[in-house]
Design a protein around this motif. Structure first.
Motif, short mmCIF file in Angstrom:
data_model
loop_
_atom_site.label_atom_id
_atom_site.label_comp_id
_atom_site.label_asym_id
_atom_site.label_seq_id
_atom_site.Cartn_x
_atom_site.Cartn_y
_atom_site.Cartn_z
N MET A 1 1.03 -1.14 0.08
CA MET A 1 0.02 0.04 -0.26
C MET A 1 0.78 1.31 0.08
SD MET A 1 -2.91 1.33 2.83
CE MET A 1 -4.15 0.12 2.54
N ARG A 2 0.58 2.18 -0.86
CA ARG A 2 1.36 3.58 -0.89
C ARG A 2 0.52 4.36 -0.21
NH1 ARG A 2 2.48 6.18 -6.42
NH2 ARG A 2 4.16 7.30 -5.00
N ILE A 3 1.19 4.78 0.82
CA ILE A 3 0.79 5.97 1.99
C ILE A 3 1.37 7.36 1.81
CG2 ILE A 3 0.14 6.34 4.27
CD1 ILE A 3 0.11 3.30 4.75
N ALA A 21 5.89 11.96 14.24
CA ALA A 21 5.23 10.80 15.06
C ALA A 21 4.46 9.80 14.13
CB ALA A 21 4.21 11.36 16.35
N VAL A 22 3.40 10.36 13.33
CA VAL A 22 2.89 9.66 12.40
C VAL A 22 3.53 8.81 11.54
CG1 VAL A 22 1.13 9.78 10.45
CG2 VAL A 22 0.95 11.31 12.19
N THR A 23 4.62 9.19 11.21
CA THR A 23 5.78 8.33 10.22
C THR A 23 6.20 7.32 11.11
OG1 THR A 23 6.18 10.66 8.88
CG2 THR A 23 7.62 8.70 8.74
N ARG A 24 6.64 7.48 12.19
CA ARG A 24 7.17 6.58 12.91
C ARG A 24 6.24 5.37 13.39
NH1 ARG A 24 10.28 10.36 17.27
NH2 ARG A 24 12.37 10.94 15.99
N GLY A 30 5.66 -1.51 9.80
CA GLY A 30 5.95 -2.12 8.51
C GLY A 30 5.78 -1.23 7.30
N HIS A 31 5.34 -0.26 7.21
CA HIS A 31 4.66 0.51 6.12
C HIS A 31 5.63 1.59 5.78
CE1 HIS A 31 0.86 -1.38 6.11
NE2 HIS A 31 0.71 -1.25 7.34
N THR A 32 5.98 2.01 4.44
CA THR A 32 6.45 3.19 4.03
C THR A 32 5.69 4.25 3.78
OG1 THR A 32 8.01 1.78 2.87
CG2 THR A 32 8.01 3.98 2.14
N VAL A 33 6.20 5.36 4.19
CA VAL A 33 5.24 6.63 4.05
C VAL A 33 6.09 7.56 3.55
CG1 VAL A 33 3.94 8.33 5.53
CG2 VAL A 33 4.40 6.12 6.60
N GLU A 34 5.39 8.23 2.06
CA GLU A 34 6.01 9.04 1.30
C GLU A 34 5.49 10.43 1.78
OE1 GLU A 34 5.89 8.18 -2.65
OE2 GLU A 34 5.57 6.09 -2.31
N PHE A 35 6.24 11.58 1.43
CA PHE A 35 6.04 12.92 1.81
C PHE A 35 6.13 13.78 0.52
CE2 PHE A 35 6.63 17.35 2.96
CZ PHE A 35 5.57 17.44 3.94
N PRO A 36 5.10 13.85 -0.14
CA PRO A 36 5.23 14.65 -1.52
C PRO A 36 5.22 15.98 -1.18
CG PRO A 36 2.95 13.17 -1.48
CD PRO A 36 3.74 13.29 0.05
N ASP A 37 6.47 16.63 -1.68
CA ASP A 37 6.88 17.99 -1.29
C ASP A 37 6.11 19.03 -2.16
OD1 ASP A 37 8.15 17.99 -3.72
OD2 ASP A 37 10.07 18.14 -2.92
#
Length: 236
Positions: A1-3, A21-24, A30-37
């Protein structure tokens, strides 16, 4: 899942620890979290004060930035409510990505099926359900389900919890006397719990209540519940 993480303005500018905190939490699961700039403001302040045309570039940008993700998580009940409730009416093509935008507790409980995120927070905590989360998103007890699983926490009930704190964005500016009276009541209820930490899902409301608690020298710390869920030991 792309989050993807939608940080929101107030967190980006004033409370970056909440986004961290949300990212941690999600990485721990076990999920990867992306941050679109290229993300910007959701346009809530503009739309809510009648400047809908001025909000539209931000609405379209949100769709462009986040449409490719399976889920977008935001540590803000009010901004999530703006996207889910107003976006489809302001810009119908936004409906699909709006439906995939979740407040943190919705993503964890409803989408990922998790209530125990491996947190530890040895403090006495009370929880204030903010208005947008309570009345528009209908989060119910999702945040409380998560907090109840935190190791070491002493979670105490807040009296008259569903009463507004008096912030309401520009409401607090335009109606300061009423807002202050509501804040005084909320701070009194917090004080009655004996809690040392007040948690909520919106840092805007926490800033309002936290300011009141500080002025009353209550010794109670206002803290986004994501930061509690991200904790794995002693109180920071």
């Amino acid at each position: 899942m792309r989050i993807a993480l939608f940080i929101t303005c107030i967190n980006d500018l004033a409370y970056p620890a909440t986004g961290i905190a949300v990212t941690r939490i999600l990485r721990r699961l076990g999920h990867t979290v992306e941050f679109p700039d290229r993300q910007t403001c959701c346009g809530q302040m503009h739309a809510n004060t009648g400047y809908r045309a001025e909000a539209m570039p931000m609405v379209r940008n949100y769709v462009d930035v986040f449409d490719g993700y399976d889920a977008v998580v935001a540590p803000s009940g009010s901004c999530t409510a703006m996207i889910r409730d107003q976006y489809p009416r302001l810009h119908p093509p936004a409906a699909s990505v709006a439906a995939r935008t979740y407040e943190l507790s919705e993503l964890l409980v409803d989408v990922l099926g998790v209530t125990d995120v491996g947190a530890e927070f040895p403090e006495t905590v009370t929880y204030h359900p903010t208005c947008h989360g309570l009345r528009m998103l209908r989060l119910g007890d999702r945040p409380l389900k998560l907090l109840r699983q935190v190791r070491g926490i002493d979670l105490v009930e807040l009296g008259d919890a569903e009463e507004c704190c008096g912030f309401g964005g520009t409401f607090a500016v335009k109606n300061p006397d009423v807002s202050t009276a509501m804040l005084t009541d909320k701070c009194a209820r917090v004080g009655e719990t004996g809690a040392r930490v007040l948690a909520a899902a919106d840092n805007s409301c926490l800033a309002h209540i936290g300011g009141g608690l500080d002025r009353h020298r209550s010794g109670v710390r206002a803290m986004h519940y994501a930061e509690i869920l991200a904790s794995t030991g002693a109180t920071p």
